[in-house]
Each structure stands twice: as C-alpha cells, then as structure tokens.
Design a protein around this motif. Structure first.
Motif, mmCIF file in Angstrom:
data_model
loop_
_atom_site.group_PDB
_atom_site.id
_atom_site.type_symbol
_atom_site.label_atom_id
_atom_site.label_comp_id
_atom_site.label_asym_id
_atom_site.label_seq_id
_atom_site.Cartn_x
_atom_site.Cartn_y
_atom_site.Cartn_z
ATOM 1 N N GLY A 185 0.811 -1.212 0.000
ATOM 2 C CA GLY A 185 0.000 0.000 0.000
ATOM 3 C C GLY A 185 0.843 1.260 0.000
ATOM 4 N N ALA A 237 -4.029 4.523 -7.301
ATOM 5 C CA ALA A 237 -4.910 3.432 -6.869
ATOM 6 C C ALA A 237 -5.461 2.677 -8.066
ATOM 7 C CB ALA A 237 -6.048 3.992 -6.015
ATOM 8 N N ASN A 247 -2.857 -0.859 -2.833
ATOM 9 C CA ASN A 247 -3.831 0.209 -2.662
ATOM 10 C C ASN A 247 -3.130 1.536 -2.388
ATOM 11 O OD1 ASN A 247 -3.098 -0.141 0.002
ATOM 12 N ND2 ASN A 247 -5.091 -0.815 0.715
ATOM 13 N N ASN A 298 -3.991 5.508 -0.710
ATOM 14 C CA ASN A 298 -4.939 6.365 -0.010
ATOM 15 C C ASN A 298 -4.254 7.634 0.488
ATOM 16 O OD1 ASN A 298 -7.510 4.656 0.220
ATOM 17 N ND2 ASN A 298 -5.940 3.235 0.964
ATOM 18 N N ASN A 350 -9.382 1.927 -0.639
ATOM 19 C CA ASN A 350 -8.529 2.215 -1.786
ATOM 20 C C ASN A 350 -9.024 3.463 -2.510
ATOM 21 O OD1 ASN A 350 -6.393 1.776 -3.545
ATOM 22 N ND2 ASN A 350 -7.551 0.407 -4.886
#
Length: 252
Positions: free
Chosen positions: A138, A172, A181, A183, A240
């Motif tokens: 991520g 993303a 992902n 964010n 996400n």
C-alpha cells in the motif's frame, strides 16, 4: 521473522512522521525512515523502534532532489538484504515543509520549493519505489485539510496537496493489478514544528482553529500516527483511492 512486513516512511525523524513510525512499529512491522538534516532525531526514533522488537533503519534523503532517488533506493535495497528481505510493503509519503505567505507575495522560488517537495518529489519517489515494493502492499500519501477548507497564506502548499490527492486516485487505479492500494490521510492543523511551529506557538491561530473544529482543539501528532498505522495492515486492505481527513471536524 522473515514474514514481517516493512514500511518506508519519508520524514520520520520528528512530528507526524515520528509518531507514524512508532505506531507502525507497535503493530509489529519493520520500519525504514528518512530524515533531511536531523540525524540525531532519526537515530533516536530508530532506537525506540528497535526496543519494540522489530527492525528499523534511518537514511538521509532530500525528497525534493529527484536525482538522489536511485542512490537512495540502492541503499534501501542493500539494507533489505541485510534483514533477509528483497522488497518492502508500504510507502508513506510524509516528508514536507510548509510556508505561510499570502498568494500576492509568494515568489516563484517558494512555489517551486513546494512543488518539488510536495508533488514532484512524491510523484517520482513513488515511481522509483515500485521496483522494490511487494504486490499486495500500500501507499499512503499525506495531504492536508487545507485541500478542502481554506486558511489564509497557504495557497502554494495547499495547491500541491490538492495535486497529491488527484495523483493518489490515479495510483490506486493504475496499481490495482498489483493489488497495491493507495490512499490519502489529510491532517488538519497539528501542533508540531511544521511550518516553523505555527500551529504550536501562534495562540491566535490556535484559538481560531479550535473555534471552528467540532472537537474544540488543535490536533496533536498522536492523533494521526494510528490512522496511518491502520492503513498499513490487512484490516485496511479494502480501503482504496480514498481521502481520510483527520482534522477533528474542522470547518464542517
């Protein structure tokens, strides 16, 4: 433990980054931090993290200098091998500085500084990082409440954060095939040394922020680190392309 995941945090020697690093380590993840000039502070964070039983390492990095990124990641790769790893799992783009200057007085040099640190640097550091990132990891980009609401004298900084929020959605989408992902965490006003400590020492501003915040105070670094740490876990895997504002309900 060879299956322990690893997080790279830029700007992890103090303020928000320090708290993120400690909260992430408390979840049992290895931590790599960068610092710009304060090696002693970075070494202190590393020592605290190691006490929790995970690996930690600090590297010097100027995130505005894209020419230094290849050498930086060569060093990171060598360190990963030293702890029996080949890749890391999460990237937290946190490093940054702030300026408080009216739009009418902002110079091109100040604008370029904000661009290089908060947008161009993040864009290309993330691009370079992908070669060393595991799939199923991520990316967490740190934005600001100022991309939603406005306080005077932050136009250059806030504009770059608005760009980062758009960039994050594209990341993303484009990294979905790798199950990475991406964010945004957008803090409100936080009482740290950021921006010459404006939110820590300017009592007029602190009062104004408190008066327009539902929870009635300026934020602290401890209000943010746990959110970022959560996003570095499997519990947050289905989040996400999102913007998570952590401002205590500022200007609702």
């Amino acid at each position: 433990m060879t299956d322990t995941k690893t997080v790279l945090i830029t700007g992890g020697s103090r303020g928000l980054g320090r708290n993120m690093a400690l909260k992430i380590a408390n979840k049992g993840l290895n931590v790599i931090i960068t610092y710009h000039t304060n090696k002693a502070a970075a070494d202190n964070v590393v020592a605290e993290i190691i006490k929790t039983g995970v690996n930690a390492k600090a590297f010097q990095l100027d995130t505005s200098n894209t020419a230094s990124f290849d050498a930086f990641f060569t060093d990171v790769e060598a360190y990963l091998k030293s702890i029996n790893k080949t890749h890391f799992d999460y990237l937290v783009n946190n490093a940054g500085t702030g300026i408080y200057v009216p739009f009418t007085e902002t110079t091109e040099a100040q604008f370029d500084d904000m661009m290089n640190i908060h947008f161009k640097g993040v864009y290309f550091l993330t691009q370079k990082a992908l070669n060393l990132m595991n799939d199923n990891g991520g990316i967490i980009n740190i934005s600001s409440g100022l991309a939603r609401f406005t306080f005077p004298n932050s136009s250059a900084y806030a504009s770059m954060k608005g760009a980062i929020e758009t960039f994050t959605k594209y990341v993303a989408k484009e990294l979905g095939a790798r199950k990475i992902n991406a964010n945004v965490v957008a803090p409100g006003a936080i009482a740290t040394e950021f921006g010459n400590g404006e939110n820590k020492t300017n009592e007029t501003k602190r009062g104004l922020v408190a008066n327009v915040t539902a929870l009635g105070r300026v934020g602290e670094a401890e209000d943010i680190g746990g959110i970022v740490a959560f996003l570095c876990t499997e519990d947050a895997k289905w989040i996400n392309g999102q913007r998570i504002e952590a401002s205590g309900g500022c200007m609702l």
